[in-house]
Structure formats: structure tokens, C-alpha cells
Motif scaffolding. Structure first.
Motif, PDB file in Angstrom:
ATOM      1  N   MET A 212     -33.821 -43.748  38.103  1.00  0.00           N
ATOM      2  CA  MET A 212     -33.380 -43.999  39.476  1.00  0.00           C
ATOM      3  C   MET A 212     -32.583 -42.817  39.997  1.00  0.00           C
ATOM      4  O   MET A 212     -31.915 -42.120  39.244  1.00  0.00           O
ATOM      5  CB  MET A 212     -32.517 -45.261  39.544  1.00  0.00           C
ATOM      6  CG  MET A 212     -31.240 -45.209  38.710  1.00  0.00           C
ATOM      7  SD  MET A 212     -30.166 -46.658  38.871  1.00  0.00           S
ATOM      8  CE  MET A 212     -29.316 -46.285  40.408  1.00  0.00           C
ATOM      9  N   ARG A 213     -32.712 -42.574  41.293  1.00  0.00           N
ATOM     10  CA  ARG A 213     -31.916 -41.556  41.966  1.00  0.00           C
ATOM     11  C   ARG A 213     -30.774 -42.239  42.707  1.00  0.00           C
ATOM     12  O   ARG A 213     -30.927 -43.357  43.216  1.00  0.00           O
ATOM     13  CB  ARG A 213     -32.770 -40.769  42.959  1.00  0.00           C
ATOM     14  CG  ARG A 213     -33.940 -40.040  42.320  1.00  0.00           C
ATOM     15  CD  ARG A 213     -34.759 -39.332  43.373  1.00  0.00           C
ATOM     16  NE  ARG A 213     -34.059 -38.161  43.906  1.00  0.00           N
ATOM     17  CZ  ARG A 213     -34.078 -37.804  45.196  1.00  0.00           C
ATOM     18  NH1 ARG A 213     -34.721 -38.543  46.086  1.00  0.00           N
ATOM     19  NH2 ARG A 213     -33.468 -36.718  45.594  1.00  0.00           N
TER      20      ARG A 213
ATOM     21  N   TRP B 237     -26.707 -41.578  44.842  1.00  0.00           N
ATOM     22  CA  TRP B 237     -25.547 -40.815  45.294  1.00  0.00           C
ATOM     23  C   TRP B 237     -24.319 -41.464  44.648  1.00  0.00           C
ATOM     24  O   TRP B 237     -23.966 -42.586  44.964  1.00  0.00           O
ATOM     25  CB  TRP B 237     -25.427 -40.847  46.817  1.00  0.00           C
ATOM     26  CG  TRP B 237     -26.471 -40.050  47.528  1.00  0.00           C
ATOM     27  CD1 TRP B 237     -27.552 -40.517  48.198  1.00  0.00           C
ATOM     28  CD2 TRP B 237     -26.510 -38.626  47.648  1.00  0.00           C
ATOM     29  NE1 TRP B 237     -28.286 -39.486  48.727  1.00  0.00           N
ATOM     30  CE2 TRP B 237     -27.668 -38.304  48.415  1.00  0.00           C
ATOM     31  CE3 TRP B 237     -25.702 -37.592  47.181  1.00  0.00           C
ATOM     32  CZ2 TRP B 237     -28.015 -36.993  48.711  1.00  0.00           C
ATOM     33  CZ3 TRP B 237     -26.051 -36.279  47.482  1.00  0.00           C
ATOM     34  CH2 TRP B 237     -27.194 -35.992  48.246  1.00  0.00           C
TER      35      TRP B 237
ATOM     36  N   LEU C 284     -25.648 -36.163  43.834  1.00  0.00           N
ATOM     37  CA  LEU C 284     -26.997 -36.690  43.663  1.00  0.00           C
ATOM     38  C   LEU C 284     -27.340 -36.624  42.183  1.00  0.00           C
ATOM     39  O   LEU C 284     -27.350 -35.547  41.579  1.00  0.00           O
ATOM     40  CB  LEU C 284     -27.991 -35.868  44.481  1.00  0.00           C
ATOM     41  CG  LEU C 284     -29.447 -36.325  44.434  1.00  0.00           C
ATOM     42  CD1 LEU C 284     -29.595 -37.755  44.959  1.00  0.00           C
ATOM     43  CD2 LEU C 284     -30.327 -35.382  45.249  1.00  0.00           C
ATOM     44  N   VAL C 285     -27.606 -37.801  41.577  1.00  0.00           N
ATOM     45  CA  VAL C 285     -27.831 -37.871  40.134  1.00  0.00           C
ATOM     46  C   VAL C 285     -29.104 -38.661  39.835  1.00  0.00           C
ATOM     47  O   VAL C 285     -29.581 -39.456  40.656  1.00  0.00           O
ATOM     48  CB  VAL C 285     -26.636 -38.532  39.414  1.00  0.00           C
ATOM     49  CG1 VAL C 285     -25.377 -37.686  39.568  1.00  0.00           C
ATOM     50  CG2 VAL C 285     -26.394 -39.947  39.936  1.00  0.00           C
ATOM     51  N   ASP C 286     -29.639 -38.421  38.641  1.00  0.00           N
ATOM     52  CA  ASP C 286     -30.737 -39.213  38.093  1.00  0.00           C
ATOM     53  C   ASP C 286     -30.183 -40.043  36.946  1.00  0.00           C
ATOM     54  O   ASP C 286     -29.616 -39.487  35.990  1.00  0.00           O
ATOM     55  CB  ASP C 286     -31.868 -38.310  37.599  1.00  0.00           C
ATOM     56  CG  ASP C 286     -32.618 -37.639  38.738  1.00  0.00           C
ATOM     57  OD1 ASP C 286     -33.123 -38.365  39.614  1.00  0.00           O
ATOM     58  OD2 ASP C 286     -32.677 -36.397  38.748  1.00  0.00           O
ATOM     59  N   LEU C 287     -30.337 -41.361  37.041  1.00  0.00           N
ATOM     60  CA  LEU C 287     -29.789 -42.278  36.048  1.00  0.00           C
ATOM     61  C   LEU C 287     -30.898 -43.141  35.454  1.00  0.00           C
ATOM     62  O   LEU C 287     -31.949 -43.332  36.067  1.00  0.00           O
ATOM     63  CB  LEU C 287     -28.729 -43.187  36.693  1.00  0.00           C
ATOM     64  CG  LEU C 287     -27.548 -42.496  37.389  1.00  0.00           C
ATOM     65  CD1 LEU C 287     -26.695 -43.532  38.122  1.00  0.00           C
ATOM     66  CD2 LEU C 287     -26.704 -41.731  36.379  1.00  0.00           C
ATOM     67  N   ARG C 288     -30.638 -43.658  34.270  1.00  0.00           N
ATOM     68  CA  ARG C 288     -31.578 -44.583  33.648  1.00  0.00           C
ATOM     69  C   ARG C 288     -31.630 -45.882  34.454  1.00  0.00           C
ATOM     70  O   ARG C 288     -30.588 -46.401  34.879  1.00  0.00           O
ATOM     71  CB  ARG C 288     -31.145 -44.878  32.222  1.00  0.00           C
ATOM     72  CG  ARG C 288     -32.113 -45.786  31.443  1.00  0.00           C
ATOM     73  CD  ARG C 288     -31.511 -46.168  30.105  1.00  0.00           C
ATOM     74  NE  ARG C 288     -31.231 -44.991  29.300  1.00  0.00           N
ATOM     75  CZ  ARG C 288     -32.103 -44.423  28.482  1.00  0.00           C
ATOM     76  NH1 ARG C 288     -33.332 -44.926  28.387  1.00  0.00           N
ATOM     77  NH2 ARG C 288     -31.766 -43.359  27.776  1.00  0.00           N
ATOM     78  N   ASP C 289     -32.807 -46.414  34.687  1.00  0.00           N
ATOM     79  CA  ASP C 289     -32.926 -47.694  35.386  1.00  0.00           C
ATOM     80  C   ASP C 289     -32.235 -48.783  34.584  1.00  0.00           C
ATOM     81  O   ASP C 289     -32.425 -48.876  33.356  1.00  0.00           O
ATOM     82  CB  ASP C 289     -34.393 -48.074  35.575  1.00  0.00           C
ATOM     83  CG  ASP C 289     -35.099 -47.254  36.637  1.00  0.00           C
ATOM     84  OD1 ASP C 289     -34.422 -46.424  37.277  1.00  0.00           O
ATOM     85  OD2 ASP C 289     -36.311 -47.444  36.823  1.00  0.00           O
TER      86      ASP C 289
ATOM     87  N   GLY D  31     -28.150 -46.197  45.326  1.00  0.00           N
ATOM     88  CA  GLY D  31     -29.093 -45.901  44.263  1.00  0.00           C
ATOM     89  C   GLY D  31     -30.399 -46.618  44.540  1.00  0.00           C
ATOM     90  O   GLY D  31     -30.427 -47.672  45.183  1.00  0.00           O
ATOM     91  N   THR D  32     -31.495 -46.082  44.051  1.00  0.00           N
ATOM     92  CA  THR D  32     -32.812 -46.647  44.353  1.00  0.00           C
ATOM     93  C   THR D  32     -33.090 -47.944  43.597  1.00  0.00           C
ATOM     94  O   THR D  32     -34.034 -48.659  43.917  1.00  0.00           O
ATOM     95  CB  THR D  32     -33.919 -45.632  44.048  1.00  0.00           C
ATOM     96  OG1 THR D  32     -33.793 -45.196  42.685  1.00  0.00           O
ATOM     97  CG2 THR D  32     -33.808 -44.430  44.976  1.00  0.00           C
TER      98      THR D  32
END
Length: 310
Positions: free
Chosen positions: A1-2, A4, A15-20, A100-101
Motif C-alpha cells: 500500500m502507498r 502519506w 510518501l511511503v510504501d507499506l505492507r498491506d 493510505g490506499t
């Protein structure tokens, strides 16, 4: 997931990429479709409201579609369109939220989005709509024919004017910016004034700003035995004219968020078009700059991010 994410108060969102996330018992995971922007997000980010632990993905006005359900969840299923009831123990405050998405949350916070209500409308209903409804109906005990003051027509106040008018009240909107006076009238206000000092003898005033000036002016602006409901928290404290409050038997109460049933009612009002959210749509990438814009004031209604392409 992307997402803020706020890592340090007073610093820009990252802006980060995190584990769903995966749902636990009584929880669901949803794909965020829309997220409203609120001054509370601004205040948490700058540290004036130091709620919750960091880091956290902000965004407490959330609507989306369920992608996973955890054990013990029986009322909802994958594919349901839902809005998430806000609150200090909810997403974007106590844990990662709608910027977050993907969002994980408790199923007992969810309300099904009615047909005809968009994700953007549902998202802003979860706080701006819900908080306004709760302040007017539960805390304000609004009744037909009452003279009601609404301070500000920002995200919450734009809902407040409409909800008060729909309840049969005669609404006076306090709008500092002259350019927004027409908007207040279009939302249902009978009268528009530029300052709280121009208000007198109202039954109820709902203060969506919460500055020392507006709280003091509200105490002076209600009739004998009138009520002031404070929703905004712009200033840390306020100077209240105690003698006036005592002699006029003025009641001052605070108000925050609301219940599932109240959110369900707000969504029903949007569905039947008796309530029309005043929205400005932005993209996922515009969230940080839009929070800065919101902090400077003058935004009528609610900014809401389309998260579908985030």
C-alpha cells in the motif's frame, strides 16, 4: 500500500510504501476509495493536537470497499461499500487511516453506503457530517423554529447550516470572508453576518471554530438559558464572561464525533438529497499541499481525496 505518513510532528508528510495489513478478529480491510481532509489532520500534523503515537498514516474520514474480512465478522462481506465512523479511537488518529490506499479497521465502526451516495460524499459524512449532526441534534437538542447560529462554513459548518435548516431552524451563519456569504445563503442560512459580535438572542450557537473570540462571543450571543456547543478547537483556551454566563443561565457543552445511528442518518439525508456535501475533489498526490492550503483558511466545504488511483 502507498500512504502519506506523519513521522515527526511539524514536518511534512512522507510518501511511503507499506505492507498491506491483514484483518484480525472483528476487523476488516478495505481499499480506500476516498478520504476527506480536516483541520484535525492539520493540528495533529503540526503538534497542536498531539493525539496518538507516531508514525501514523493520517486521514480519519474514510470510505472504501471491503477486500478482506477477519474472523467473527458476520455483518459485512467482501465487496461491500462502507464508510468508517470517525473518532479519537479510530483510523487516522489511533491507527493508520485514509491517506493510505488500504485501511484496517473494526467492523463495528462500519456503515453501509446507500445507493446514490458516492465514496467522496460518504467519506466526508463520517466526520464533517456526523460531527455536525451530533452537535446539533444530540448536544444542541435542535427543534423546529429555533434560532440557531453556525460559526464558519468550512467542512463542518457547511454541513451544520444544512442540517440545522433541514431541522426547521432559522439559521444565522457567521462567515468572516465576504465572498462566502452567498455560499452560506445557498446552503440554507436565512441571515449571514461577518462577526460573532453581530449575533444576539439566539437559542443555540454551534461554534465550529473554537477560538477564544468565538467562544466568548457565543456566550454573549445566546438568549437567557441558551446553549453554546463548542466543536472546534482552534485555541488552547478561551476567556469566558463568567458573569454573563451565570446571570443568563448559559449552558456551554463540548461535542465530538457521534454514533453509528447518527452516521446512518447523515448518509440517508445525502441519499435523499436533503443534504448536499460541499466538496472540492483532489488527487492522492495533492494531499500534503492541500493540507497546507486548508491550514491557511478560506476553504468552503470539504476537500476530499480520490484515493482510487493512489
Amino acid at each position: 500500500m502507498r500512504a502519506w505518513r506523519l513521522t515527526t510532528r511539524g514536518e511534512p508528510l512522507e510518501l511511503v510504501d507499506l505492507r498491506d495489513p491483514a484483518p484480525g478478529p472483528g476487523e476488516v480491510v478495505l481499499r480506500t476509495m476516498a478520504a476527506g481532509l480536516c483541520l484535525t489532520d492539520v493540528h495533529i500534523a503540526n503538534g497542536s493536537l498531539p493525539f496518538g503515537a507516531l508514525p501514523v498514516v493520517l486521514g480519519h474520514e474514510v470510505a472504501g470497499v471491503i477486500t478482506e474480512v477477519g474472523p467473527e465478522v458476520t455483518e459485512f462481506q467482501v465487496g461491500d461499500r462502507v464508510a468508517v465512523r470517525t473518532g479519537p479511537d479510530g483510523p487516522g488518529v489511533a491507527y493508520d487511516g485514509g491517506f493510505g490506499t488500504v485501511v484496517r479497521t473494526q467492523a463495528d465502526r462500519l456503515i453501509t453506503i446507500p445507493d446514490g451516495v458516492t465514496y467522496e460524499q460518504a467519506a466526508v459524512a463520517t466526520d464533517a457530517g456526523l460531527t455536525s449532526y451530533h452537535a446539533l441534534h444530540d448536544k444542541g437538542n435542535i427543534q423546529p423554529g429555533m434560532k440557531v447560529g453556525i460559526i464558519s462554513i468550512g467542512g463542518l459548518g457547511s454541513f451544520g447550516v444544512q442540517i440545522a435548516a433541514a431541522a426547521g431552524a432559522e439559521v444565522t451563519a457567521v462567515v468572516r470572508k465576504k465572498a462566502l456569504a452567498t455560499t452560506a445563503l445557498e446552503l440554507g442560512a436565512a441571515t449571514v453576518v461577518r462577526s460573532i459580535d453581530d449575533v444576539r438572542d439566539l437559542d443555540l450557537i454551534v461554534d465550529f471554530v473554537g477560538s477564544s473570540e468565538t467562544v466568548r462571543g457565543s456566550v454573549l450571543g445566546v438568549r437567557h438559558s441558551g446553549r453554546v456547543v463548542v466543536v472546534g478547537g482552534q485555541d488552547e483556551s478561551a476567556s469566558i464572561p463568567i458573569a454573563v454566563m451565570l446571570m443568563n443561565n448559559v449552558e456551554i457543552v463540548g461535542s465530538n464525533a457521534g454514533t453509528n445511528d447518527e452516521l446512518r442518518q447523515v448518509l440517508a439525508m445525502i441519499a435523499d438529497r436533503s443534504l448536499k456535501p460541499l466538496l472540492t475533489r483532489i488527487g492522492f498526490g495533492e494531499i500534503p499541499d492541500s493540507l497546507d492550503r486548508l491550514s491557511k483558511g478560506g476553504v468552503a466545504g470539504r476537500l476530499v481525496a480520490d484515493m482510487s488511483a493512489g
